[in-house]
Design a protein around this motif. Sequence first.
Motif, PDB file in Angstrom:
ATOM      1  N   GLU A 189       5.170   5.015  45.662  1.00 24.57           N
ATOM      2  CA  GLU A 189       4.229   3.887  45.587  1.00 24.57           C
ATOM      3  C   GLU A 189       2.850   4.201  46.168  1.00 24.57           C
ATOM      4  O   GLU A 189       2.156   3.318  46.641  1.00 24.57           O
ATOM      5  CB  GLU A 189       4.832   2.674  46.303  1.00 24.57           C
ATOM      6  N   ARG A 241       9.766   2.461  32.646  1.00 19.86           N
ATOM      7  CA  ARG A 241       9.335   3.721  33.235  1.00 19.86           C
ATOM      8  C   ARG A 241       8.757   4.626  32.153  1.00 19.86           C
ATOM      9  O   ARG A 241       9.330   4.746  31.060  1.00 19.86           O
ATOM     10  CB  ARG A 241      10.521   4.425  33.909  1.00 19.86           C
ATOM     11  N   GLN A 264      13.608   4.281  43.870  1.00 17.54           N
ATOM     12  CA  GLN A 264      13.469   4.340  42.414  1.00 17.54           C
ATOM     13  C   GLN A 264      13.537   5.735  41.782  1.00 17.54           C
ATOM     14  O   GLN A 264      14.270   5.951  40.826  1.00 17.54           O
ATOM     15  CB  GLN A 264      12.156   3.665  41.995  1.00 17.54           C
ATOM     16  N   GLU A 319       4.489 -12.508  45.937  1.00 23.33           N
ATOM     17  CA  GLU A 319       5.381 -11.530  45.298  1.00 23.33           C
ATOM     18  C   GLU A 319       6.705 -11.341  46.055  1.00 23.33           C
ATOM     19  O   GLU A 319       6.711 -11.028  47.234  1.00 23.33           O
ATOM     20  CB  GLU A 319       4.654 -10.186  45.208  1.00 23.33           C
ATOM     21  N   ILE A 320       7.803 -11.484  45.326  1.00 22.94           N
ATOM     22  CA  ILE A 320       9.113 -11.169  45.919  1.00 22.94           C
ATOM     23  C   ILE A 320       9.810 -10.018  45.188  1.00 22.94           C
ATOM     24  O   ILE A 320      10.711  -9.397  45.736  1.00 22.94           O
ATOM     25  CB  ILE A 320      10.057 -12.402  45.978  1.00 22.94           C
ATOM     26  N   GLU A 344      17.155  -2.803  45.073  1.00 20.95           N
ATOM     27  CA  GLU A 344      16.583  -2.238  43.857  1.00 20.95           C
ATOM     28  C   GLU A 344      17.649  -2.044  42.781  1.00 20.95           C
ATOM     29  O   GLU A 344      18.831  -1.900  43.082  1.00 20.95           O
ATOM     30  CB  GLU A 344      15.905  -0.893  44.173  1.00 20.95           C
ATOM     31  N   LEU A 350       6.197  -5.985  56.330  1.00 21.95           N
ATOM     32  CA  LEU A 350       6.862  -5.287  57.414  1.00 21.95           C
ATOM     33  C   LEU A 350       6.609  -3.805  57.181  1.00 21.95           C
ATOM     34  O   LEU A 350       6.329  -3.397  56.048  1.00 21.95           O
ATOM     35  CB  LEU A 350       8.368  -5.552  57.367  1.00 21.95           C
TER      36      LEU A 350
HETATM   37  O1  4AD Z   1       6.199  -3.751  44.370  1.00 20.66           O
HETATM   38  P1  4AD Z   1       6.853  -2.598  45.105  1.00 20.66           P
HETATM   39  O2  4AD Z   1       5.982  -1.700  45.860  1.00 20.66           O
HETATM   40  O3  4AD Z   1       7.680  -1.835  43.984  1.00 20.66           O
HETATM   41  C1  4AD Z   1       8.426  -0.719  44.195  1.00 20.66           C
HETATM   42  O4  4AD Z   1       8.614  -0.172  45.250  1.00 20.66           O
HETATM   43  C2  4AD Z   1       9.180  -0.259  42.981  1.00 20.66           C
HETATM   44  N1  4AD Z   1       9.408   1.196  43.131  1.00 20.66           N
HETATM   45  C3  4AD Z   1      10.451  -1.027  42.891  1.00 20.66           C
HETATM   46  C4  4AD Z   1      11.284  -0.622  41.696  1.00 20.66           C
HETATM   47  O5  4AD Z   1      10.831  -0.793  40.584  1.00 20.66           O
HETATM   48  N2  4AD Z   1      12.473  -0.117  41.929  1.00 20.66           N
HETATM   49  O6  4AD Z   1       7.954  -3.180  46.072  1.00 20.66           O
HETATM   50  C5  4AD Z   1       8.990  -3.980  45.582  1.00 20.66           C
HETATM   51  C6  4AD Z   1       9.171  -5.214  46.450  1.00 20.66           C
HETATM   52  C7  4AD Z   1       7.961  -6.144  46.476  1.00 20.66           C
HETATM   53  O7  4AD Z   1       7.965  -7.016  45.381  1.00 20.66           O
HETATM   54  C8  4AD Z   1       8.174  -6.874  47.773  1.00 20.66           C
HETATM   55  O8  4AD Z   1       9.087  -7.932  47.591  1.00 20.66           O
HETATM   56  C9  4AD Z   1       8.822  -5.839  48.648  1.00 20.66           C
HETATM   57  O9  4AD Z   1       9.348  -4.848  47.797  1.00 20.66           O
HETATM   58  N3  4AD Z   1       7.862  -5.228  49.564  1.00 20.66           N
HETATM   59  C10 4AD Z   1       7.786  -5.503  50.869  1.00 20.66           C
HETATM   60  N4  4AD Z   1       8.476  -6.349  51.652  1.00 20.66           N
HETATM   61  C11 4AD Z   1       8.161  -6.402  52.957  1.00 20.66           C
HETATM   62  N5  4AD Z   1       7.204  -5.642  53.537  1.00 20.66           N
HETATM   63  C12 4AD Z   1       6.484  -4.773  52.792  1.00 20.66           C
HETATM   64  N6  4AD Z   1       5.560  -4.008  53.386  1.00 20.66           N
HETATM   65  C13 4AD Z   1       6.766  -4.680  51.393  1.00 20.66           C
HETATM   66  N7  4AD Z   1       6.265  -3.925  50.388  1.00 20.66           N
HETATM   67  C14 4AD Z   1       6.943  -4.281  49.282  1.00 20.66           C
END
Ligand code: 4AD
Length: 430
Positions: free
Chosen positions: A164, A360, A186, A353-354, A224, A217
């Motif tokens: 990411e 891919r 992922q 966002e949740i 996932e 956090l």
């Molecule tokens: O949107 P993110 O960054 O997506 C991914 O990591 C993809 N690789 C996921 C995938 O497709 N398998 O993170 C996914 C979710 C976010 O929507 C959010 O809910 C949570 O992870 N998230 C956090 N929660 C708490 N603290 C943080 N710093 C977060 N960053 C992301």
Amino acid sequence: MFTAIEELFKEDRIGEIVRVRGWIYRTRSSGGIAFIVLRDSSGTVQVTVKKGNLPENQFNDARKALIESSVEIEGEIAEDKRAPGGIEIRASGFHVVSFAEPFPITENQSEELLMDYRHLWIRSREMTAMLKVRSTVFGAVDEFFRSRGYYEFQAPTLTGSNCEGGSTQFEVKYFDRKAYLTQSWQLYAEAAIFSLEKIYDIAPSFRAEPSKTSRHLTEYWHAEMEVAWAHLDDVLKEAEGLISFICKTVAEKNAPELEIFGASPEDLLKITPPFPRVKYDDALKMLKDTGMDVPYGKDLRTLEEEKLSKMFDKPVFVTHYPEEIMAFYKPTDPEDLGKSLCFDLLATNGYGEIIGGSERETSIEVLKEKLIRDGEDPANYEWYMDLRKYGSVPHSGFGMGVERVVRWILGLDHIKDAIGFPRLRNRIYP
Ligand code: 4AD
Ligand code: MG
């Protein structure tokens, strides 16, 4: 045999002699009587300890024991209309397992102090209720995926590649090399679908988030999923299915806990599929109508997500973000060039966002280009490119932040209160 406190209230047990054990939640005494509220993991009950009903030394101990002392009590269940739940225990035995020192947390403490004493604060009514809901959410994720034929697959926490973006990676010393704490399961999941096809996992993800916000956090629990042969639409359906299943399960299992937070099971039961979907471009138009001008090509910030999510009474999918601001693995929509086949799921009531997910990219050329765009060395991703060389298939997946979901369900001000020991930029103790 000890009885769990919640069992005392379940049927008419007046007159029964029981043994209970737990911690003193409240205590006050006057003359020959001590009023104690005892708590265990299941609830609280009033106990009256009357001089003369038990050995003198036990009565004195009951008077002396401060809150959070651990105790075992024997007594008769008696009716008491004024007591919560209408019953109390009249003690005939009072054994202090450990006398507590004066408890450092008293009423109306500052947030900082509660964070310094987090190891003690997690015994509080609010924290206990949150931890129970959190446990339900973990169980619901497992149940949802396993009942649909997904396998649980585990990826390493220490990694050499990033998923990411480098800016939020935690670097760790790995003997004479550098490694990173995982941001997401992922990339490894994309390898494992060629074995298991449908997989999921819940594990910690790490983000060196530079800013202090109420929804980030540095270590969070990431649920996932990744599915072979799946397209965007397939995973959107799984995402709305998962969120509604979590809401339903919490509504069924945690009504008393929800009440503590002023949340209602009825509201959670309204979170049913399908969820509304808007494309990024339309989201910008909707925001513009409310006076929020987001320049095209900018990611939605907390403020904008908040605004948008308040326009719907269910969580809303925002899809088709501009590809230039999306991670390297998110492919372009062949029917909407320049837009990624991706989505964010925004919770109701402004919680933002949740879930984030996407199809891919399967082209090695494009993956390389985008890695270079992001300042990455494609050589570090050779193993990942291999996945496109040996029987590549379309596939998609998403990640859900567990604490984000718990925060939303309980209506918590800050994400730190959706986990036992939050890791924040300025907080790694206790
Ligand atoms: O949107 P993110 O960054 O997506 C991914 O990591 C993809 N690789 C996921 C995938 O497709 N398998 O993170 C996914 C979710 C976010 O929507 C959010 O809910 C949570 O992870 N998230 C956090 N929660 C708490 N603290 C943080 N710093 C977060 N960053 C992301
Ligand atoms: Mg995201």
